[in-house]
Write an enzyme that holds these catalytic residues in place. Sequence first.
Site, PDB file in Angstrom:
ATOM      1  N   ASP A  88       0.850  -1.199   0.000  1.00  0.00           N
ATOM      2  CA  ASP A  88       0.000   0.000   0.000  1.00  0.00           C
ATOM      3  C   ASP A  88       0.882   1.244   0.000  1.00  0.00           C
ATOM      4  O   ASP A  88       2.064   1.191   0.344  1.00  0.00           O
ATOM      5  CB  ASP A  88      -0.968   0.011   1.192  1.00  0.00           C
ATOM      6  CG  ASP A  88      -0.273   0.109   2.544  1.00  0.00           C
ATOM      7  OD1 ASP A  88       0.806  -0.510   2.714  1.00  0.00           O
ATOM      8  OD2 ASP A  88      -0.793   0.804   3.437  1.00  0.00           O
ATOM      9  N   GLU A 153       0.075  -0.913   5.964  1.00  0.00           N
ATOM     10  CA  GLU A 153       1.157  -0.325   6.753  1.00  0.00           C
ATOM     11  C   GLU A 153       0.976   1.180   6.882  1.00  0.00           C
ATOM     12  O   GLU A 153       1.189   1.765   7.945  1.00  0.00           O
ATOM     13  CB  GLU A 153       2.518  -0.657   6.110  1.00  0.00           C
ATOM     14  CG  GLU A 153       3.704  -0.473   7.050  1.00  0.00           C
ATOM     15  CD  GLU A 153       4.224   0.947   7.115  1.00  0.00           C
ATOM     16  OE1 GLU A 153       4.995   1.260   8.031  1.00  0.00           O
ATOM     17  OE2 GLU A 153       3.862   1.780   6.259  1.00  0.00           O
TER      18      GLU A 153
END
Length: 455
Positions: A88, A153
């Site tokens: 991500d 994250e």
Amino acid sequence: MDQVIDFINVNRDRYVEELKQYLAIPSISALPQHAADVRRAAEWTGDALRAGGMTDVRLIETPGNPVVYGEWLGAPGKPTILFYGHYDVQPVDPLDLWTTPPFEASVRDGEIYARGAADDKGQVFMHIKAVEAYMQKAGALPLNMKFFIEGEEEVGSVHLDEFVRAHKQQLAADVVVISDSPMFDRGVPSICYGLRGLVYFQLDVRGTKTDLHSGSFGGAVANPAFVLAQVLAQMKDRGGRVKIPGFYDDVRPLSEAERAEWRKLPFNETRYRKELGAPRLFGEKGYSTLERVWARPTFEVNGLLSGFTGEGAKTVLPAVAMAKVSMRLVPDQHPDRIAQLFEAYVKKVCPPTVELKVTRMHGGKPWMTEFDNKYVRAAGRAIQQGFGQTPVFNREGGSIPVVSTFQEELGLPSVLFGVGLPDENAHAPNEKLDLGNFHNGIIASAYLYREIADA
Ligand code: BES
Ligand code: ZN
């Protein structure tokens, strides 16, 4: 080994072309409208692992974005690496400050520009390509590997602690390898042995039920923008010290030995200041810049919103004001305890003339390791082989929430070997990755597996 390295050298350009495809997927975990892109990035990661020769590759669902898992366990008796990274990325605003579009990777002066280039797709891809080179040339890895690549994250890895606890068996390994940090400086590769933790809050202040004419009502009620500014002003003194009572209670003091090591690092404060475009540096009194960023906690305002900010002038009392604030933490501060202390203090200093809503958001624990272990030494040799230079040891100011969980839940040490640069513009416009470092990083990763196999 020579064949593996030759293969990496021959395929240099192909790696960049493939990385461009990865970087084209706008996998912004913070924005719900990108949920399908996030999933597409997970699938792309899985496909790349499969193409690289990993087995049992699959997406494992979590209450949030899926984890991508893949393994190769064909080296019984040899150590197992748990490789962790994230697919991500951060949002891209302000978009108009990007020289080229964030999701159309573009190469200029030996650097690839795109959101996620350094943080963290480029660095994840580097390991996938190192694995691929072994599989193509040797048909095997020198050790066992488990890839564990998550998609949350950048929003605090909120589902990951639970995931790790529920998959202890599957994630069992000897050492965690992570490439999700910058190196100390251009030409100065490093191994990172400490990260700060984080607690993040949103503060909402309401003064009245609606905006008001500032002439008719100014002076009769509190102005929430002003109150919020006053509240925030009480979080730090002029010397940069956080004023929340108890905030420093658990801060592990910096040892003289560590300070002495850091003074030897090739850090140029004037250059640092100029590159940041800051008129002066500012931070807690009594500490150097590196000490402030690596070993001292902070309180920061991430964003402020209130009232009229358009062109021209409008005479108005805003009804509401909002701030996003966060604290970076160091060992042995605990996010839950700091959150409690902050909440109590902000409620105490906020006057009763406004309504205050305090919302806790994500966070993570600080992490620090003894770096005198065989895996860190193995990484040192691998970096020497990949970059032609002995790495320095540093800490970092950023956070990777799951690292302390690996330590606590799986009992695993982590080796943080990052190939980004301090000026990589992570989380900012024009994020980039140096392609020389990317290439050397693939070579160093290949050596790393061999060095850990024999460690
Ligand atoms: N790659 C960074 C972590 C990092 C940054 C390590 C700088 C070393 C130096 C990671 O992707 C990140 O940005 N983490 C967030 C975590 C937060 C959302 C809980 C951070 O540090 O803000
Ligand atoms: Zn990041």
